[in-house]
Design an enzyme around this catalytic site. Sequence first.
Site, PDB file in Angstrom:
ATOM      1  N   LYS A   1     -18.646 -26.117  -4.749  1.00 28.27           N
ATOM      2  CA  LYS A   1     -17.722 -25.005  -4.992  1.00 28.27           C
ATOM      3  C   LYS A   1     -16.448 -25.525  -5.619  1.00 28.27           C
ATOM      4  CE  LYS A   1     -16.629 -20.681  -4.397  1.00 28.27           C
ATOM      5  NZ  LYS A   1     -16.267 -20.725  -5.838  1.00 28.27           N
TER       6      LYS A   1
ATOM      7  N   LYS B   1     -15.746 -29.133  -9.632  1.00 27.86           N
ATOM      8  CA  LYS B   1     -14.709 -28.645 -10.541  1.00 27.86           C
ATOM      9  C   LYS B   1     -15.280 -28.692 -11.945  1.00 27.86           C
ATOM     10  CE  LYS B   1     -10.335 -27.465  -9.989  1.00 27.86           C
ATOM     11  NZ  LYS B   1      -9.811 -26.986  -8.692  1.00 27.86           N
TER      12      LYS B   1
ATOM     13  N   ASN C   1      -0.775 -17.585 -11.366  1.00 29.32           N
ATOM     14  CA  ASN C   1      -1.272 -16.764 -10.256  1.00 29.32           C
ATOM     15  C   ASN C   1      -0.767 -17.278  -8.900  1.00 29.32           C
ATOM     16  OD1 ASN C   1      -2.783 -14.784  -8.894  1.00 29.32           O
ATOM     17  ND2 ASN C   1      -4.468 -16.204  -8.618  1.00 29.32           N
TER      18      ASN C   1
ATOM     19  N   THR D   1      -4.734 -17.332  -2.853  1.00 28.50           N
ATOM     20  CA  THR D   1      -4.093 -18.658  -2.808  1.00 28.50           C
ATOM     21  C   THR D   1      -2.601 -18.495  -2.511  1.00 28.50           C
ATOM     22  OG1 THR D   1      -5.678 -19.311  -4.496  1.00 28.50           O
ATOM     23  CG2 THR D   1      -3.930 -20.876  -3.996  1.00 28.50           C
TER      24      THR D   1
HETATM   25  N1  GLU Z   1      -9.544 -23.356  -8.175  1.00 24.43           N
HETATM   26  C1  GLU Z   1      -9.235 -23.082  -6.803  1.00 24.43           C
HETATM   27  C2  GLU Z   1      -8.935 -24.360  -6.056  1.00 24.43           C
HETATM   28  O1  GLU Z   1      -8.553 -25.335  -6.646  1.00 24.43           O
HETATM   29  C3  GLU Z   1     -10.260 -22.205  -6.128  1.00 24.43           C
HETATM   30  C4  GLU Z   1     -11.644 -22.741  -6.087  1.00 24.43           C
HETATM   31  C5  GLU Z   1     -12.670 -21.742  -5.575  1.00 24.43           C
HETATM   32  O2  GLU Z   1     -12.301 -20.644  -5.212  1.00 24.43           O
HETATM   33  O3  GLU Z   1     -13.850 -22.098  -5.579  1.00 24.43           O
HETATM   34  O4  GLU Z   1      -8.995 -24.419  -4.859  1.00 24.43           O
END
Ligand code: GLU
Length: 418
Positions: free
Chosen positions: A72, A108, A222, A192
């Site tokens: 994820k 990622k 965001n 977030t």
């Molecule tokens: N890009 C966000 C992070 O760095 C969210 C990742 C997600 O929701 O999978 O945590």
Amino acid sequence: MEFLLSDPTFAMACEQFHRVASFLGLPEKTREIIKWPQRSLTVSFPVKMDNGTIRMFVGYRVQHHLALGPTKGGIRFDPDVTLGEISALAMWMSWKCALVGLPFGGAKGGVACKPSEMSKKELEGLTRRYTQELIPFIGPQKDIPAPDIGTNEQIMAWMMDTYSMQVGYTAPGVVTGKPVTIGGSLGRREATGRGVAFLVKKVSEILKMPNPLRIIVQGFGNVGSVSVRQLVEQGAVLIGVSDLSGALYNPKGINCAHLCAYKEKTGMLAGFPEADPIDGFDLLCQRCDVLIPAAKERVITKKNAEKLQCRILAEGANGPTTPEADKILEERKDIFVIPDILCNSGGVIVSYFEWVQDMQSYFWSEREVFDALYRILSATLHSIMKFSHERKVSTRIAALSLGIKKVAEAKEMRGVFP
Ligand code: GLU
């Protein structure tokens, strides 16, 4: 894989990891097994541009470990994207998911591009073609992308659509951070920032800090904008803010609604008339109660760690503080660090809720989402503080220890195949 170490962000993630691995007494063999990314994909692909030319782009997707479930993590559209940076961010996602108890490994992805200089049509072409290249690599039970810097709900909708067209049925669970109309979760967009604001408030209460809290935020995307809006709603005062266009400072307070309206209209913060321009580096060193780096990696370094004048450092970004800066902050002892893997985990936690809702085709109210989010954040903050207190280590080392230990245990229990 050793070549990844030439990337400063990957080298930083490894340095952090080794520090914690030594503290935990992890044997060398275990370290090697859990440090390196399990799967990395590099793709290059053409996109038809509006002026009739065809441009090549390079993209990546890294899955750090698969021991706890699917992987994820977000997708970043940014000119600085490299395989090393994406690998570091994937590693941090692993520790973050494990820390907050999600059944995921870290991942990622990213494409080196400048989304602000591309038309909607070009962005759609880029997103769809990149997704096409990832088809064998992603899926609701394999690897689930989400938004990150430079990507949003629309990009997630195109990714979901491209994947769904390929498999022949609608697969909402392949990405999170989608629009609510196509299987997104209520509250995901703000998750977030809401998480950052919730933790700042909790910590300020624990530290018995007087109100109103005076806040400086670096990055007004965001994460930065939602964190600030939430905190201001709760009575805090914004005194400094920056984005790529410039930095602003007004010790008397910046009207958040006016600032947001200005950014909405002009697309940037620079030129906002109700605050003075200031150098971006100097902004971080101004006196405040809460400093929120909410942009990119490695902005709190050995050059400015000594000069910070905040009481709480709330890491909305991933990896904003270098290990050298961490050592300085540990010696200073006057700054409470809410480490990134806790501070910005609201995003991935609500992504997990979104994925669960998609799997069950049963959707939650916004109240249910935020109640469940705050329960996890609160419990994790307390475990980190307890660990930090009992083992006499910084909150960073405590958070990373809790995350890394879980991954190490999972790998140990599953053993080496074949
Ligand atoms: N890009 C966000 C992070 O760095 C969210 C990742 C997600 O929701 O999978 O945590």
